[in-house]
Design a protein around this motif. Structure first.
Motif, PDB file in Angstrom:
ATOM      1  N   ALA A 176       0.411   9.631  15.226  1.00 35.92           N
ATOM      2  CA  ALA A 176       0.226  10.939  15.832  1.00 35.92           C
ATOM      3  C   ALA A 176      -1.234  11.358  15.768  1.00 35.92           C
ATOM      4  CB  ALA A 176       1.096  11.973  15.130  1.00 35.92           C
ATOM      5  N   LYS A 177      -1.641  12.117  16.746  1.00 41.25           N
ATOM      6  CA  LYS A 177      -3.016  12.595  16.812  1.00 41.25           C
ATOM      7  C   LYS A 177      -3.357  13.420  15.577  1.00 41.25           C
ATOM      8  CE  LYS A 177      -6.116  14.585  20.269  1.00 41.25           C
ATOM      9  NZ  LYS A 177      -6.168  15.209  21.615  1.00 41.25           N
ATOM     10  N   GLY A 178      -4.473  13.059  14.922  1.00 42.41           N
ATOM     11  CA  GLY A 178      -4.920  13.786  13.747  1.00 42.41           C
ATOM     12  C   GLY A 178      -4.257  13.382  12.446  1.00 42.41           C
ATOM     13  N   GLN A 179      -3.467  12.308  12.460  1.00 44.09           N
ATOM     14  CA  GLN A 179      -2.786  11.872  11.249  1.00 44.09           C
ATOM     15  C   GLN A 179      -3.265  10.489  10.797  1.00 44.09           C
ATOM     16  OE1 GLN A 179       1.481  12.171  11.648  1.00 44.09           O
ATOM     17  NE2 GLN A 179       1.426  14.386  11.401  1.00 44.09           N
ATOM     18  N   THR A 180      -2.849  10.120   9.601  1.00 46.05           N
ATOM     19  CA  THR A 180      -3.212   8.826   9.023  1.00 46.05           C
ATOM     20  C   THR A 180      -1.953   8.015   8.756  1.00 46.05           C
ATOM     21  OG1 THR A 180      -5.187   9.739   7.951  1.00 46.05           O
ATOM     22  CG2 THR A 180      -4.363   7.645   7.113  1.00 46.05           C
ATOM     23  N   LEU A 181      -1.914   6.808   9.294  1.00 45.50           N
ATOM     24  CA  LEU A 181      -0.838   5.868   8.990  1.00 45.50           C
ATOM     25  C   LEU A 181      -1.376   4.828   8.027  1.00 45.50           C
ATOM     26  CD1 LEU A 181       2.030   4.659   9.527  1.00 45.50           C
ATOM     27  CD2 LEU A 181       0.942   3.247  11.295  1.00 45.50           C
ATOM     28  N   GLY A 182      -0.712   4.689   6.885  1.00 50.27           N
ATOM     29  CA  GLY A 182      -1.077   3.658   5.926  1.00 50.27           C
ATOM     30  C   GLY A 182      -0.288   2.392   6.191  1.00 50.27           C
ATOM     31  N   LEU A 183      -0.981   1.255   6.189  1.00 50.04           N
ATOM     32  CA  LEU A 183      -0.344  -0.035   6.425  1.00 50.04           C
ATOM     33  C   LEU A 183      -0.547  -0.881   5.177  1.00 50.04           C
ATOM     34  CD1 LEU A 183       1.168  -1.465   8.740  1.00 50.04           C
ATOM     35  CD2 LEU A 183      -1.022  -2.394   9.502  1.00 50.04           C
ATOM     36  N   VAL A 184       0.553  -1.246   4.505  1.00 51.05           N
ATOM     37  CA  VAL A 184       0.454  -1.885   3.205  1.00 51.05           C
ATOM     38  C   VAL A 184       1.287  -3.157   3.167  1.00 51.05           C
ATOM     39  CG1 VAL A 184       2.356  -0.560   2.210  1.00 51.05           C
ATOM     40  CG2 VAL A 184       0.578  -1.444   0.696  1.00 51.05           C
ATOM     41  N   GLY A 185       0.856  -4.112   2.355  1.00 49.85           N
ATOM     42  CA  GLY A 185       1.575  -5.374   2.200  1.00 49.85           C
ATOM     43  C   GLY A 185       0.708  -6.391   1.490  1.00 49.85           C
ATOM     44  N   GLU A 186       1.300  -7.533   1.149  1.00 52.63           N
ATOM     45  CA  GLU A 186       0.558  -8.589   0.479  1.00 52.63           C
ATOM     46  C   GLU A 186      -0.465  -9.228   1.406  1.00 52.63           C
ATOM     47  OE1 GLU A 186       3.408 -10.855  -2.520  1.00 52.63           O
ATOM     48  OE2 GLU A 186       4.469 -10.362  -0.682  1.00 52.63           O
ATOM     49  N   SER A 187      -1.408  -9.971   0.813  1.00 55.28           N
ATOM     50  CA  SER A 187      -2.400 -10.686   1.606  1.00 55.28           C
ATOM     51  C   SER A 187      -1.709 -11.659   2.549  1.00 55.28           C
ATOM     52  CB  SER A 187      -3.354 -11.461   0.688  1.00 55.28           C
ATOM     53  OG  SER A 187      -4.104 -10.585  -0.117  1.00 55.28           O
ATOM     54  N   GLY A 188      -2.173 -11.694   3.799  1.00 53.30           N
ATOM     55  CA  GLY A 188      -1.613 -12.610   4.784  1.00 53.30           C
ATOM     56  C   GLY A 188      -0.432 -12.077   5.549  1.00 53.30           C
ATOM     57  N   CYS A 189      -0.068 -10.802   5.325  1.00 50.39           N
ATOM     58  CA  CYS A 189       1.118 -10.260   6.008  1.00 50.39           C
ATOM     59  C   CYS A 189       0.815  -9.838   7.443  1.00 50.39           C
ATOM     60  CB  CYS A 189       1.703  -9.092   5.224  1.00 50.39           C
ATOM     61  SG  CYS A 189       0.685  -7.594   5.249  1.00 50.39           S
ATOM     62  N   GLY A 190      -0.471  -9.759   7.815  1.00 48.27           N
ATOM     63  CA  GLY A 190      -0.829  -9.429   9.195  1.00 48.27           C
ATOM     64  C   GLY A 190      -1.388  -8.038   9.402  1.00 48.27           C
ATOM     65  N   LYS A 191      -1.565  -7.279   8.335  1.00 48.35           N
ATOM     66  CA  LYS A 191      -2.000  -5.888   8.490  1.00 48.35           C
ATOM     67  C   LYS A 191      -3.433  -5.781   9.023  1.00 48.35           C
ATOM     68  CE  LYS A 191      -2.904  -5.506   3.499  1.00 48.35           C
ATOM     69  NZ  LYS A 191      -2.663  -6.940   3.211  1.00 48.35           N
ATOM     70  N   SER A 192      -4.348  -6.606   8.520  1.00 48.00           N
ATOM     71  CA  SER A 192      -5.726  -6.571   9.033  1.00 48.00           C
ATOM     72  C   SER A 192      -5.794  -7.094  10.461  1.00 48.00           C
ATOM     73  CB  SER A 192      -6.651  -7.404   8.136  1.00 48.00           C
ATOM     74  OG  SER A 192      -6.775  -6.809   6.859  1.00 48.00           O
ATOM     75  N   THR A 193      -4.926  -8.045  10.794  1.00 44.84           N
ATOM     76  CA  THR A 193      -4.865  -8.567  12.162  1.00 44.84           C
ATOM     77  C   THR A 193      -4.504  -7.455  13.132  1.00 44.84           C
ATOM     78  OG1 THR A 193      -4.208 -10.744  11.340  1.00 44.84           O
ATOM     79  CG2 THR A 193      -3.787 -10.285  13.670  1.00 44.84           C
ATOM     80  N   ILE A 194      -3.566  -6.596  12.755  1.00 48.16           N
ATOM     81  CA  ILE A 194      -3.198  -5.468  13.603  1.00 48.16           C
ATOM     82  C   ILE A 194      -4.405  -4.570  13.839  1.00 48.16           C
ATOM     83  CG2 ILE A 194      -1.869  -3.309  13.651  1.00 48.16           C
ATOM     84  CD1 ILE A 194       0.450  -4.790  12.415  1.00 48.16           C
ATOM     85  N   GLY A 195      -5.167  -4.307  12.778  1.00 46.73           N
ATOM     86  CA  GLY A 195      -6.348  -3.469  12.912  1.00 46.73           C
ATOM     87  C   GLY A 195      -7.342  -4.023  13.915  1.00 46.73           C
ATOM     88  N   ARG A 196      -7.548  -5.325  13.878  1.00 45.16           N
ATOM     89  CA  ARG A 196      -8.498  -5.945  14.809  1.00 45.16           C
ATOM     90  C   ARG A 196      -7.994  -5.861  16.249  1.00 45.16           C
ATOM     91  NH1 ARG A 196      -8.802  -9.711  10.508  1.00 45.16           N
ATOM     92  NH2 ARG A 196      -7.431 -11.186  11.601  1.00 45.16           N
TER      93      ARG A 196
END
Length: 340
Positions: free
Chosen positions: A44-64
């Motif tokens: 949502a506009k103006g909010q923060t979504l936290g993405l958490v998980g172990e290394s290699g789960c794909g969270k940084s890939t989503i960011g890119r």
């Protein structure tokens, strides 16, 4: 009156990112690493979504994918209702969008050009994208430094002359320099000392509130992610297994993997005996050959035969629909206990 804070600024639908694996005497593709495999969420506009998980789960890939550093294999990313895949070939339109989508990287040193001093690092993007002019750029940079808590004397210095925390502040200033609406914070405190981590987290919270930014905060630990986030999404092997309001996910986890992540958090003075903490056993499976059914079943204490055969999707935990989890076994038990 319409609540603008609830309008999705970013929407992700069935996002996939597969990386080819090469092999053989005559090099050819022998398989794919399924880094992200069918992920959907909105921020949502103006909010923060936290993405958490172990290394290699794909969270940084989503960011890119979200900031356009990589192209998705499949799925759609919408920014303000605009499908980024549809405008990717339009260089002029994509150039305009890139200023609105920025990223703060995990390693502040490698993300800064060591041959340029801080004035150049901040000024060049602002001039290139016409955010500032030659007449106004210095004043704009000084304002950025004030916002991130850096003295004005740093402009003539180079990245290697700063501490890790100071470099991360510079990285945040660089992300803010293009007047973004959405920022991906890719584990921005994991390379910093604990005392400095708290300062950077507080800075991000203050800037998000002051500027009305929308953030995706990627992290390992639920504690830090919970502190800065409005909502939390938990990832395991390329898929989201639980998503909901940050406080609810943190205090009352539903999915067994989320519970395991919380068990790994050191909580002082709780009176909890050591033997009561059930730490997660086993290793993360291969993203190249993920297990059939639920990808967590080989490590899950609640797994039944159904878990080995059927791939669970996210299901609503409550009637409000604000919380979802991908574990039909636990959800069934919750329903049984409720109707008791």
């Amino acid at each position: 009156m319409r609540d603008e804070t609830r309008v999705p600024l970013v929407e992700v639908k069935d996002l996939k990112k597969y990386y080819p694996v090469k092999g053989g005497v005559i090099t050819h593709t022998i398989g794919f690493v399924k880094a992200v495999d069918g992920v959907s969420f909105s921020i949502a506009k103006g909010q923060t979504l936290g993405l958490v998980g172990e290394s290699g789960c794909g969270k940084s890939t989503i960011g890119r994918q979200l900031v356009g550093l990589e192209t998705p294999t499949a799925g759609h990313i919408y920014y303000n209702g605009c499908d980024l895949s549809a405008v990717r070939e339009n260089k002029k339109q994509m150039k305009q969008l890139r200023t609105k989508l920025q990223m703060v990287f995990q390693d502040p040193y490698s993300s800064l050009n060591p041959r340029k001093h801080i004035y150049e690092i901040l000024a060049q993007p602002m001039l290139y994208h016409h955010i500032s002019t030659r007449a106004t750029v210095e004043q704009d940079i000084l304002r950025l430094l004030d916002m991130v808590g850096l003295p004005r004397t740093v402009l003539g210095r180079y990245p290697h002359e700063f501490s890790g925390g100071q470099r991360q502040r510079i990285g945040i200033a660089r992300a803010l320099s293009l007047n973004p609406e959405f920022i991906v914070c890719d584990e921005p405190v994991s390379a910093l000392d604990v005392s400095i981590q708290a300062q950077i987290l507080n800075l991000l919270k203050e800037l998000q509130k002051e500027l009305g930014l929308t953030l995706l905060f990627v992290g390992h630990g639920l504690g830090a992610v919970n502190y800065v986030s409005d909502r939390i999404a938990v990832m395991y092997m390329g898929q989201i297994v639980e998503i909901g309001e940050a406080g609810e996910v943190f205090r009352h986890p539903v999915h067994p993997y989320t519970k395991a992540l919380l068990e790994a958090v050191l909580i002082p003075d709780t009176g909890q005996k050591k033997e009561e903490r059930k730490l997660l056993q086993g290793e993360v499976g291969s993203s190249m050959n993920p297990p059939e059914g639920c990808r967590f079943h080989s490590r899950c204490p609640y797994a039944v035969e159904q878990c080995k055969q059927e791939t669970p999707g996210l299901r609503e935990v409550d009637l409000a629909g604000a919380r979802q989890a991908a574990c039909p076994v636990v959800l069934a038990r919750m329903q049984e206990a409720k109707h008791g």
